[in-house]
Design an enzyme around this catalytic site. Structure first.
Site, PDB file in Angstrom:
ATOM      1  N   GLU A 119      79.923 140.029  -8.082  1.00 32.80           N
ATOM      2  CA  GLU A 119      79.097 138.884  -8.295  1.00 32.80           C
ATOM      3  C   GLU A 119      79.250 138.089  -7.069  1.00 32.80           C
ATOM      4  O   GLU A 119      79.546 136.665  -7.271  1.00 32.80           O
ATOM      5  CB  GLU A 119      79.600 138.093  -9.860  1.00 32.80           C
ATOM      6  CG  GLU A 119      79.084 139.028 -11.113  1.00 32.80           C
ATOM      7  CD  GLU A 119      79.547 138.224 -12.214  1.00 32.80           C
ATOM      8  OE1 GLU A 119      80.484 137.270 -12.053  1.00 32.80           O
ATOM      9  OE2 GLU A 119      78.956 138.433 -13.191  1.00 32.80           O
ATOM     10  N   GLU A 277      77.759 144.819 -16.555  1.00 32.16           N
ATOM     11  CA  GLU A 277      78.595 143.718 -17.508  1.00 32.16           C
ATOM     12  C   GLU A 277      77.827 143.067 -18.634  1.00 32.16           C
ATOM     13  O   GLU A 277      76.811 142.531 -18.232  1.00 32.16           O
ATOM     14  CB  GLU A 277      79.447 142.562 -16.825  1.00 32.16           C
ATOM     15  CG  GLU A 277      80.285 143.178 -15.580  1.00 32.16           C
ATOM     16  CD  GLU A 277      80.931 141.935 -15.102  1.00 32.16           C
ATOM     17  OE1 GLU A 277      80.905 140.888 -15.535  1.00 32.16           O
ATOM     18  OE2 GLU A 277      81.744 142.093 -13.957  1.00 32.16           O
TER      19      GLU A 277
HETATM   20  C1  GLA Z   1      81.710 137.777 -14.655  1.00 31.60           C
HETATM   21  C2  GLA Z   1      82.662 138.398 -13.999  1.00 31.60           C
HETATM   22  C3  GLA Z   1      83.962 139.140 -14.836  1.00 31.60           C
HETATM   23  C4  GLA Z   1      84.184 137.947 -15.682  1.00 31.60           C
HETATM   24  C5  GLA Z   1      82.981 137.855 -16.687  1.00 31.60           C
HETATM   25  C6  GLA Z   1      83.247 136.588 -17.768  1.00 31.60           C
HETATM   26  O1  GLA Z   1      80.790 138.739 -15.090  1.00 31.60           O
HETATM   27  O2  GLA Z   1      82.359 139.679 -13.282  1.00 31.60           O
HETATM   28  O3  GLA Z   1      85.072 139.250 -14.010  1.00 31.60           O
HETATM   29  O4  GLA Z   1      84.848 136.854 -15.558  1.00 31.60           O
HETATM   30  O5  GLA Z   1      82.161 137.194 -15.979  1.00 31.60           O
HETATM   31  O6  GLA Z   1      82.244 136.543 -18.701  1.00 31.60           O
END
Ligand code: GLA
Length: 632
Positions: A119, A277
């Site tokens: 991210e 995710e």
């Molecule tokens: C992001 C991050 C993860 C985690 C999630 C929590 O997507 O990539 O590591 O912190 O948020 O929702």
């Protein structure tokens, strides 16, 4: 994992501190063990380059790599992603780690994907430190060449801001009055480019050392995040992947999910993409973290698949015992596997197996919504006519009306060839390039129906007003001229002559070729046109000069669909989604997701892969359930 049918695992995202315990001192034994176990179980690997969060020893050695806020506060380590995106220290160490991993694991059996950073831009997208300032100047030199070109673009004659040397230019740090809007806009462009450069540097190492293994980084296409211009990023990834989390405060959060999934598919060029995710249930980072309701996990996952995802991954496998995310759901909850979340995850796997044949198919729609991160940034700069005009508002409203009408929609860049669509919607495209104006004109002239909503086409890419009456970019297209914006007070509404209601915005609009479809009955401009239509070539260009309420927006969309002759995929009640994926050979699949508390009957012909039953004319989908029909 085998019991849950897991076949792809992301590994190592935040493990830099365990992999490199001091400069160049690498420890791979534990990762060898984890990857070996996954490989021998036949589980695929999405291996992170582990550069997402630098370890404490690195920021202790080089505190100058820490990011700085707009106010000049240096952010400390202790959370995650504590680095300035332009830091040469960060870039050097990250490249070394990435190369080490690529050399060690680049030809590992079971390695299916490389996962760069994580991210990128989460937490540290905008850094205002001196290192960023130097990099920003370099970026500006490359963009403008001469400082006077920057002065022109930034309109620095105003408020005595003229620069005589690039060295005087700073990031838009906190100032005594409103900052220069074009400086802010360019800083956002620069910041997106810097983060992307971090991705590209690692990707190039991976391509060199581990050829043939695709490379991605997980995007954050969501209403929470807007700092990255993902149209530019999408060109650089081998697979578009996205992270999406529901907005817990919104009881209808599935609508935002649908919008984001369509936008992600747009980034993937209409082709398949990967949901990298989502949460098995509640997250931990919103004010009130609402657990998923029974059945919601399946609905959300299938929404993503129905809108083009070919895989669904979760953050996270096992809910943590310690650390900042210990209240974030995992597929294996704190309570273990005798739990609803576990059982629903196992059920999801069974459904995904049942519908596996859709993989590789794409989505073709006849309607497009134009979307642009630069316009988002520019639209929401300060000192504008009304704080109530926000970028996503109309895009979401139009998407909702189309979805409720059973019509699929693509998200497109304004400079795309839009002439392949029958209906093109242009919500709040405040800033627009000449090329985009030409594309929209060409689409209308070629027969498309185009809708533009208020506060579009106001400025060029430098945030300079397009003069001669608003909306300068679209006056000819729309056949009208706006003399003055007439924003409304908080909560004030206006009635339209056709019975619709609007709030937030009105305009003093004069027709110049267009016809009025509705006028204001009251408010600041009674009798003035509010909704207009202009015949353009073989098509038409409509304008909505006010913020229609839900019924008005639905009504307008119904008229546009009729004019553009776009038929719904199926007629459904609000809260029921229908989408269609199609393969190269013409085979198609109809997806139905029922978010309501009522059973529904939807027109369908084929085999429901989920329930393994024939749909001969219709399919009945229980409250809260889904269907995936292989169409005849
Ligand atoms: C992001 C991050 C993860 C985690 C999630 C929590 O997507 O990539 O590591 O912190 O948020 O929702």
């Amino acid at each position: 994992m085998l019991e849950a049918g897991v076949d792809l695992v992301t590994v190592g995202v935040f493990s830099w501190a365990h992999l490199e315990v001091g400069p160049g001192d690498y420890r791979f034994a534990w990762l060898d063990d984890v990857l070996g176990r996954l490989t021998s179980a036949g589980i695929g690997i999405d291996l992170a380059t582990a550069t997402a969060s630098p370890p404490p020893w690195l920021s202790t050695l080089h505190p100058e790599m820490l990011p700085m806020t707009r106010e000049g506060t240096r952010l400390w380590p202790g959370g995650r992603q504590a680095f300035c995106p332009s830091s040469p220290i960060y870039r050097t160490y990250a490249a070394h780690l990435c190369r080490q991993l690529a050399e060690r694991y680049g030809d590992l059996d079971g390695l299916q994907l490389w996962h760069v950073g994580n991210e990128l831009g989460c937490h540290n997208a905008l850094c205002f430190c001196d290192v960023s300032a130097t990099a920003f100047r370099e970026w500006l030199r490359a963009r403008y060449g001469a400082v006077d070109a920057l002065n022109d673009a930034w309109g620095t004659a105003f408020w005595s801001q003229r620069y005589t040397d690039f060295e005087q230019v700073l990031p838009p740090r906190s100032a005594a009055a409103s900052g220069n809007p074009t400086q802010e806009l360019d800083f956002r462009r620069f910041s997106s480019d810097e983060l992307l450069a971090n991705y590209v540097a690692e990707r190039d190492i991976l391509h060199e050392v581990s050829p043939g293994v695709p490379v991605t980084t997980n995007f954050m296409v969501t209403e929470h995040i807007r700092e990255m211009d993902y149209w530019a990023w999408a060109r650089e990834v081998d697979v578009v992947s996205n992270d999406h989390y529901l907005v817990a405060a919104d009881p209808d959060s599935y609508r935002e999910l649908a919008f984001c999934a369509d936008l992600t598919r747009g980034l993937a060029g209409g082709g398949p993409w990967l949901l990298m995710e989502t949460s098995p249930s509640a997250v931990n980072w919103q004010p009130r973290n609402i657990a998923r309701r029974p059945g919601e996990l399946l609905r959300s996952a299938i929404q993503h698949v129905s809108r083009g995802a070919d895989g669904v991954l979760f953050f996270q496998w096992r809910a943590a015992r310690a650390g900042a995310e210990k209240f974030h759901a995992g597929i294996v909850p704190h309570a273990g596997t005798d739990t609803r979340v576990w059982r629903e995850a196992v059920e999801l796997r069974q459904v995904l197996d049942a519908v596996a044949e859709v993989a590789g198919s794409v989505v073709h729609n006849h309607v497009a919504i134009v979307f642009d991160w630069h316009a988002w940034w520019a639209c929401e700069l300060d000192s504008h006519p009304s704080v109530d005009v926000t970028y996503l508002d109309r895009a979401h409203a139009l998407h909702r009306s189309l979805t409720d009408a059973g019509v699929g929609v693509d998200l497109a860049h304004p400079e795309d060839d839009l002439s392949r669509y029958d209906l093109v919607l242009v919500p709040t495209l405040y800033s627009v390039t000449d090329t985009a104006v030409d594309r929209l004109l060409a689409a209308a002239e070629g027969g498309a129906t185009v809708l533009v909503t208020y506060f579009s086409g106001i400025v060029d890419e430098h945030d300079h007003i397009r003069l001669g009456g608003y909306p300068g970019a679209f006056r000819d297209l729309l056949g009208l001229r706006v003399e003055e914006f007439l924003p409304l007070r908080l909560g004030e509404t206006v009635e339209l002559s056709n019975g619709w209601t609007a709030d937030v915005w009105a305009e003093d609009l004069r027709l110049a070729g267009a016809e009025a479809l509705a006028t204001y009955v009251d408010g600041p401009a009674p009798g003035v046109p509010a909704i207009t239509r202009h015949t353009v070539g073989d098509g038409s260009a409509w304008y909505a000069a006010c913020r229609l309420d839900r019924a008005g927006c639905d009504g307008l969309v119904a008229m546009l669909l009729a004019e553009a002759d776009v038929a719904p995929i199926a007629v459904v009640p609000p809260g029921v989604e229908v989408t269609r994926r199609t393969a190269d050979d013409g085979q198609s699949w109809l997806f139905v997701v029922n978010h309501t508390d009522e059973d529904v009957v939807v027109e369908a012909h084929g085999l429901d892969l989920v329930e393994d039953r024939q749909a001969e004319g219709h399919v009945s989908v229980d409250a809260g359930r889904i269907a995936v029909i292989r169409e005849m």
